[in-house]
Design a protein around this motif. Structure first.
Motif, short mmCIF file in Angstrom:
data_model
loop_
_atom_site.label_atom_id
_atom_site.label_comp_id
_atom_site.label_asym_id
_atom_site.label_seq_id
_atom_site.Cartn_x
_atom_site.Cartn_y
_atom_site.Cartn_z
N HIS A 8 27.77 -25.24 -10.75
CA HIS A 8 27.97 -24.87 -12.14
C HIS A 8 28.48 -23.44 -12.33
O HIS A 8 29.42 -23.21 -13.07
N GLN A 11 32.21 -21.93 -11.44
CA GLN A 11 33.21 -22.08 -12.50
C GLN A 11 33.21 -20.86 -13.42
O GLN A 11 34.27 -20.42 -13.86
N ILE A 14 35.28 -18.16 -11.89
CA ILE A 14 36.71 -18.49 -11.97
C ILE A 14 37.24 -18.15 -13.36
O ILE A 14 38.28 -17.49 -13.50
N THR A 49 38.57 -27.16 -9.04
CA THR A 49 37.97 -26.66 -10.29
C THR A 49 39.06 -26.29 -11.29
O THR A 49 38.94 -26.61 -12.49
N ARG A 52 40.36 -29.43 -12.83
CA ARG A 52 39.40 -29.99 -13.80
C ARG A 52 39.40 -29.17 -15.09
O ARG A 52 39.41 -29.72 -16.19
N LEU A 53 39.42 -27.83 -14.96
CA LEU A 53 39.45 -26.97 -16.14
C LEU A 53 40.71 -27.21 -16.97
O LEU A 53 40.66 -27.19 -18.20
#
Length: 113
Positions: A8, A11, A14, A49, A52-53
């Protein structure tokens, strides 16, 4: 210890790194590792990631073919990404408070031992 959990809060780092401006994967990876030494974030996880973002609308993707070599994918924060970052800030502050309580209590107990 010393490595990002692939979970979790990775992210959050990032998204935080993207607050400095648009970046492509390798540069973003370098930015994160420079700011958080000792915490290794593997590149495949970073790219998964980011994908997905982007699907979730938290980052924009811009393709840049102006350089020689392969096309670079530049990522930047969207308003939704900024909102997600604000939610991470609230969550992390809560966790820090809770963990500080644990450390204080543990220290108090160990002094009495």
């Amino acid at each position: 210890m010393g490595a990002f959990q692939h979970g979790h809060h990775a992210q959050a780092f990032i998204l935080l790194a993207l607050t400095e401006g648009p970046s492509y994967g390798v540069k973003l990876h370098e930015r994160i590792e420079k700011k958080i030494p000792g915490n290794k974030l593997d590149r495949p996880f970073l790219y998964r990631t980011l994908n997905r973002l982007e699907r979730e609308g938290k980052v924009n993707l811009h393709l840049d073919d102006s350089q020689s070599g392969p096309v670079r994918k530049y990522y930047s924060l969207t308003e939704r990404g900024w909102n997600e970052l604000a939610e991470f800030e609230k969550d992390i502050r809560f966790r820090v408070k809770t963990l500080s309580f644990f450390l204080d209590e543990y220290g108090r107990i160990m002094k009495g031992k």
